[in-house]
Write a protein that holds these residues in place. Structure first.
Motif, short mmCIF file in Angstrom:
data_model
loop_
_atom_site.label_atom_id
_atom_site.label_comp_id
_atom_site.label_asym_id
_atom_site.label_seq_id
_atom_site.Cartn_x
_atom_site.Cartn_y
_atom_site.Cartn_z
N GLY A 1 2.29 2.08 2.81
CA GLY A 1 2.13 0.63 2.75
C GLY A 1 1.20 0.27 1.62
N LYS A 2 1.15 -1.01 1.34
CA LYS A 2 0.29 -1.51 0.27
C LYS A 2 -1.18 -1.36 0.65
N ILE A 3 -2.04 -1.49 -0.32
CA ILE A 3 -3.49 -1.46 -0.09
C ILE A 3 -3.84 -2.58 0.88
N GLY A 4 -4.61 -2.25 1.89
CA GLY A 4 -5.04 -3.23 2.87
C GLY A 4 -4.04 -3.53 3.97
N SER A 5 -2.94 -2.78 4.02
CA SER A 5 -1.91 -3.04 5.03
C SER A 5 -2.27 -2.48 6.40
N GLY A 6 -3.22 -1.56 6.47
CA GLY A 6 -3.64 -1.01 7.76
C GLY A 6 -3.30 0.45 7.99
N LYS A 7 -3.00 1.19 6.92
CA LYS A 7 -2.63 2.60 7.06
C LYS A 7 -3.74 3.40 7.73
N SER A 8 -4.92 3.33 7.19
CA SER A 8 -6.05 4.11 7.72
C SER A 8 -6.46 3.63 9.10
N THR A 9 -6.38 2.34 9.32
CA THR A 9 -6.72 1.80 10.64
C THR A 9 -5.75 2.32 11.69
N PHE B 1 -10.18 12.92 4.88
CA PHE B 1 -10.12 11.48 4.67
C PHE B 1 -10.68 11.21 3.28
N THR B 2 -10.12 10.24 2.59
CA THR B 2 -10.74 9.77 1.35
C THR B 2 -11.27 8.37 1.61
N LYS B 3 -12.33 8.03 0.92
CA LYS B 3 -12.97 6.73 1.09
C LYS B 3 -13.32 6.17 -0.28
N LYS B 4 -12.78 4.99 -0.56
CA LYS B 4 -13.11 4.29 -1.81
C LYS B 4 -14.26 3.35 -1.53
N GLU B 5 -15.32 3.52 -2.28
CA GLU B 5 -16.49 2.68 -2.10
C GLU B 5 -16.31 1.32 -2.79
N LYS B 6 -17.13 0.37 -2.42
CA LYS B 6 -17.09 -0.94 -3.05
C LYS B 6 -17.50 -0.80 -4.52
N PRO B 7 -16.98 -1.68 -5.36
CA PRO B 7 -17.30 -1.58 -6.80
C PRO B 7 -18.80 -1.73 -7.07
#
Length: 183
Positions: A11-19, A36-42
């Protein structure tokens, strides 16, 4: 060897895959392997760093587990760091649950890591993974793997997809130690 259907969510970014993966993992009563991979805030320059973590272990954010960077101009994966973390997909007991959240473009040039991903998909494991919606040889090979069942998630179906997955007969053949009776 008893081959299982692996559950992949795209799914697209923010669609809820990880959730969705996290919600499914709450049903798991046995150890979980993988990553798990985690993208930090900019940061103040607009750069977001991506880190890889083992499940069920404290998360750390160091250069040793920083696998990539997302900038305004695009993203760059650090193949050597991905390859150093291929061990997260090795020496896993047969029949175990393996999470891979997220498989994307950054690791495409990390030979050892990619090889470990396909070894898991070929093996006698139960896999729950998220897959970036990009068109690359690596991601397409995962999508087309014979042991994979692909679900697409979006903002319209993300609330009902959890129930649909739990009702799916093939999914019930995934982790035998998974308790789906209390959903």
């Amino acid at each position: 060897m008893d081959k299982k259907k692996h559950l992949l969510i795209t799914g697209k970014i923010g669609s809820g895959k990880s959730t969705l993966i996290s919600k499914i993992l709450l049903l798991q009563n046995e150890p979980v392997y993988g990553f798990f991979t985690k993208k930090e805030k900019p940061d103040s320059f607009g750069n977001s760093y991506v880190y890889i973590h083992a499940p069920n272990q404290p998360r750390k954010y160091t250069k040793e587990n920083c696998v990539g960077i997302c900038t305004i101009g695009g993203s760059v994966g650090f193949s050597n760091i991905f390859d150093q973390h291929a061990y997260l997909l090795n020496n896993i007991p047969e029949g175990s649950l393996v999470v891979m959240d997220e498989l994307g473009t950054m690791e495409s040039e990390a030979f050892q890591f990619c090889q470990a991903v396909f070894s898991v998909l070929d093996g006698n494991f139960h896999v729950i993974a998220s897959l970036k919606m990009k068109d690359t040889p690596f991601l397409n090979a995962i999508r087309n793997h014979p042991n994979v069942k692909l679900y697409s998630i979006d903002t319209e179906n993300r609330d009902c997809l959890y129930e649909a997955i739990l009702m799916d007969q093939e999914f019930h053949n995934l982790p035998e130690q998974m308790d789906t009776s209390s959903h």
